[in-house]
Design a protein around this motif. Structure first.
Motif, short mmCIF file in Angstrom:
data_model
loop_
_atom_site.label_atom_id
_atom_site.label_comp_id
_atom_site.label_asym_id
_atom_site.label_seq_id
_atom_site.Cartn_x
_atom_site.Cartn_y
_atom_site.Cartn_z
N ILE A 1 79.32 36.68 0.05
CA ILE A 1 77.86 36.54 -0.01
C ILE A 1 77.37 35.79 -1.23
N ASP A 2 77.88 36.10 -2.41
CA ASP A 2 77.30 35.52 -3.62
C ASP A 2 77.85 34.15 -3.97
N THR A 3 78.89 33.68 -3.26
CA THR A 3 79.46 32.36 -3.55
C THR A 3 79.42 31.41 -2.36
N GLY A 4 79.36 31.94 -1.15
CA GLY A 4 79.44 31.11 0.05
C GLY A 4 80.85 30.79 0.47
N ARG A 5 81.85 31.30 -0.25
CA ARG A 5 83.25 31.03 0.10
C ARG A 5 83.57 31.60 1.48
N VAL A 6 84.22 30.79 2.30
CA VAL A 6 84.61 31.22 3.64
C VAL A 6 85.91 32.00 3.55
N LEU A 7 85.88 33.27 3.94
CA LEU A 7 87.08 34.11 3.90
C LEU A 7 87.83 34.10 5.23
N ALA A 8 87.11 33.90 6.32
CA ALA A 8 87.73 33.79 7.64
C ALA A 8 86.82 32.94 8.51
N MET A 9 87.44 32.06 9.29
CA MET A 9 86.71 31.24 10.26
C MET A 9 87.69 30.85 11.35
N ILE B 1 81.29 21.47 4.92
CA ILE B 1 81.94 22.59 4.20
C ILE B 1 83.38 22.34 3.71
N PRO B 2 84.07 21.23 3.77
CA PRO B 2 83.62 19.88 4.06
C PRO B 2 83.68 19.48 5.54
N LEU B 3 84.12 20.33 6.44
CA LEU B 3 83.99 20.02 7.86
C LEU B 3 82.52 19.75 8.16
N SER B 4 82.25 18.81 9.04
CA SER B 4 80.87 18.56 9.43
C SER B 4 80.38 19.75 10.25
N VAL B 5 79.09 20.05 10.12
CA VAL B 5 78.48 21.20 10.78
C VAL B 5 77.39 20.69 11.73
N GLY C 1 100.79 12.75 -2.07
CA GLY C 1 99.42 13.20 -1.89
C GLY C 1 99.12 14.47 -2.64
N ALA C 2 97.85 14.87 -2.61
CA ALA C 2 97.42 16.09 -3.30
C ALA C 2 97.52 17.28 -2.37
N SER C 3 97.59 18.47 -2.95
CA SER C 3 97.58 19.69 -2.16
C SER C 3 96.19 20.30 -2.23
N VAL C 4 95.71 20.83 -1.10
CA VAL C 4 94.38 21.41 -1.00
C VAL C 4 94.49 22.89 -0.68
N GLU C 5 93.98 23.73 -1.56
CA GLU C 5 93.96 25.18 -1.35
C GLU C 5 92.62 25.56 -0.76
N LEU C 6 92.65 26.32 0.35
CA LEU C 6 91.42 26.76 1.00
C LEU C 6 90.98 28.12 0.47
N THR C 7 89.74 28.48 0.74
CA THR C 7 89.18 29.75 0.27
C THR C 7 89.57 30.92 1.16
N LEU C 8 90.24 30.67 2.27
CA LEU C 8 90.51 31.69 3.27
C LEU C 8 91.39 32.82 2.75
N ASP C 9 91.13 34.02 3.25
CA ASP C 9 91.98 35.18 3.04
C ASP C 9 92.86 35.31 4.28
N ASN D 1 75.60 27.47 -0.19
CA ASN D 1 76.31 26.51 0.64
C ASN D 1 77.66 27.09 1.03
N PRO D 2 77.99 27.15 2.31
CA PRO D 2 79.33 27.61 2.70
C PRO D 2 80.39 26.68 2.10
N GLN D 3 81.48 27.25 1.66
CA GLN D 3 82.51 26.50 0.93
C GLN D 3 83.89 26.88 1.45
N LEU D 4 84.66 25.88 1.85
CA LEU D 4 85.98 26.11 2.44
C LEU D 4 87.13 25.68 1.53
N VAL D 5 86.85 24.80 0.56
CA VAL D 5 87.90 24.30 -0.34
C VAL D 5 87.83 25.04 -1.66
#
Length: 482
Positions: free
Chosen positions: A164-172, A312-316, A132-140, A363-367
């Motif tokens: 703010i300027d990208t929508g990348r999720v740093l923590a959730m 995000i791609p989780l459904s909201v 399978g593929a590996s998925v890197e998240l945006t999280l810090d 758009n919030p972005q997690l991947v």
């Protein structure tokens, strides 16, 4: 040729063609559908015990498949620091299937994506396993841990931090949390026992609270009200407004009142900025009845309310502001973030981020990226604009009022080494002495980098207020580049 023989010959040819067609369909056209059908237990067991791709944060796996000593399965799905990430990763269980990112990214992680067709073909020829593929998240990871630590044990809460300027999720993250490894065990009996224990303890292993748990947002919804008021042309930041301590409502026995003992009781009138910073209820309710429902609904939907298509791609779960016509009394309460108004932590974060981004909501972005088994880049999502919600001028006016909220208003205790603009909210939930406490904002004010939202559910007012205003400064200082 005898007519009976001819008919028999035609029948044999027809049966032969049907058999050829069925075999072709099964082997070519319908193979993928049959392979992935939920009733195909053979494929389920094969995938469950296979080398599924990892989910990564800063290059380190938070979910991975490791070789197993089991006689039934070659690999075991393992979750690292599960309490920090359980709401996001979800779990992969033989009993209960997939949830969270394990479900939403399944085609990548299982190697069944069309983009991995050549890789699958190569593996079939060589007999190798499909990792399978590996998925890197945006999280810090540091931000994620800091955010999780802001929710005390035994308190239901959520924290969201975005770029703010990208929508990348740093923590959730959220609490209560749980150990996803308990549901990924090979023993179906053990998994069932663990699931029963989780449910009995009050944990919902199927829900990511920051995106799926909606609650009354209280006065944080006044961000929406204030924008509608500014856009109406009837108000600016210096407009003097009446601040009655009590506001009678048409066809209602209970009036709107300001917070008992608060600063709003000190003045009969005040400038809009002061009213916003002190979160006085009565002026906002009166303004809503004067303007009507439509402009408030319009602003809310520009920021994402009533939109069930966000992923995000989780459904909201869609946040909600009524689109059916409201009586004035109900509208006057709804604009205070009460009655049927519901919002997720992510939704309130999008509002703060949009204001900070000169009115542009991302758009919030997690991947962050998806890579194949040989580390070739398969997908790298780029920032996307959700909406141009408000003008740059209105965003600047809102920033001014949110700044005053921290400098001399309800969020004064949130002052930190990094200048913050914010709005607090307290929602009554019908349980004596219990509220939902909110804060959403951004920092630094002059060069916005991150939007931060915290919500604590079903807490005492004093506890909730302290947790929100104290902790937004803590998380900002932890994540902002100084």
């Amino acid at each position: 040729m005898n007519e009976s023989v001819r008919y028999a010959w035609f029948g044999i040819v027809a049966i032969f063609l049907v058999l050829i067609g069925a075999a072709s369909y099964i082997q070519v056209i319908g193979a993928e559908d049959l392979r992935t059908h939920e009733a195909n237990t053979r494929e389920l067991y094969k995938q469950f015990g296979g080398p599924r791709g990892p989910i990564l944060v800063a290059g380190e796996p938070i979910a991975e498949s490791v070789p197993s000593d089991s006689t039934s399965f070659n690999y075991q799905r393992v979750y690292n620091q599960p309490e920090l990430y359980s709401g996001l990763t979800g779990f992969y269980s033989l009993n209960y299937g997939q949830t969270g990112l394990e479900q939403r990214l399944n085609e990548w992680l299982s190697g069944t994506s069309d983009d991995l067709f050549v890789e699958r073909l190569r593996q079939n020829l060589t007999g190798e396993e499909n990792p399978g593929a590996s998925v890197e998240l945006t999280l810090d990871p540091a931000a994620q841990e800091a955010a999780y630590d802001l929710i005390p044990e035994g308190v239901q809460g959520s924290v969201v931090v975005t770029e703010i300027d990208t929508g990348r999720v740093l923590a959730m993250t959220s609490r209560p949390s749980y150990d996803t490894n308990q549901l990924a065990v090979h023993s179906t009996t053990e998994a069932s026992e663990n699931m029963d224990a989780l449910v009995e303890s009050g944990v919902s292993p199927y829900m990511n609270q920051p995106t799926a748990d909606t609650a009354q947002p209280g006065s944080t919804f006044k961000l929406i009200d204030a924008i509608a008021m500014l856009e109406s042309g009837e108000y600016d930041t210096d407009t003097v407004m009446d601040v009655p301590n009590s506001l009678d409502l048409p066809q209602a026995d209970v009036p709107i009142t300001n917070f008992g003992g608060g600063a709003c009781a000190q003045r009969n009138s005040a400038e809009f900025t002061w009213v916003f910073a002190q979160s006085c209820n009565t002026p906002f309710s009166q303004a809503a009845m004067d303007m009507g429902q439509e402009p408030i609904l319009d602003v809310a939907e520009r920021f994402g309310f009533n939109d069930d298509s966000i992923t995000i791609p989780l459904s909201v779960e869609a946040s909600y502001f009524p689109d059916e016509e409201l009586h004035d009394a109900t509208l006057a309460q709804s604009v205070l973030g009460q009655v049927d108004v519901q919002a997720s932590a992510l939704q309130m974060n999008m509002i703060a981020a949009g204001i900070a981004n000169d009115g542009t909501v991302m758009n919030p972005q997690l991947v962050d990226s998806v890579r194949g088994p040989d580390m070739n880049l398969l997908e790298e999502p780029q920032p996307e604009v959700y909406s141009e919600a408000i003008s740059e001028e209105t965003a600047s006016q809102m920033t001014q009022m949110m700044t005053q909220t921290v400098e001399a208003g309800t969020a004064a205790a949130a002052q930190s080494s990094v200048p913050i603009a914010a709005k607090t909210g307290t929602a009554e939930i019908g349980t004596e002495d219990k509220v939902n406490s909110w804060i959403t904002g951004f920092a630094p004010i002059d060069d916005p980098q991150v939007a931060v939202t915290l919500v604590y559910r079903n807490v005492d007012y004093s506890v909730g207020h302290r947790l929100t205003v104290d902790n937004i400064g803590t998380i900002v200082e932890a994540v902002v580049e100084q």
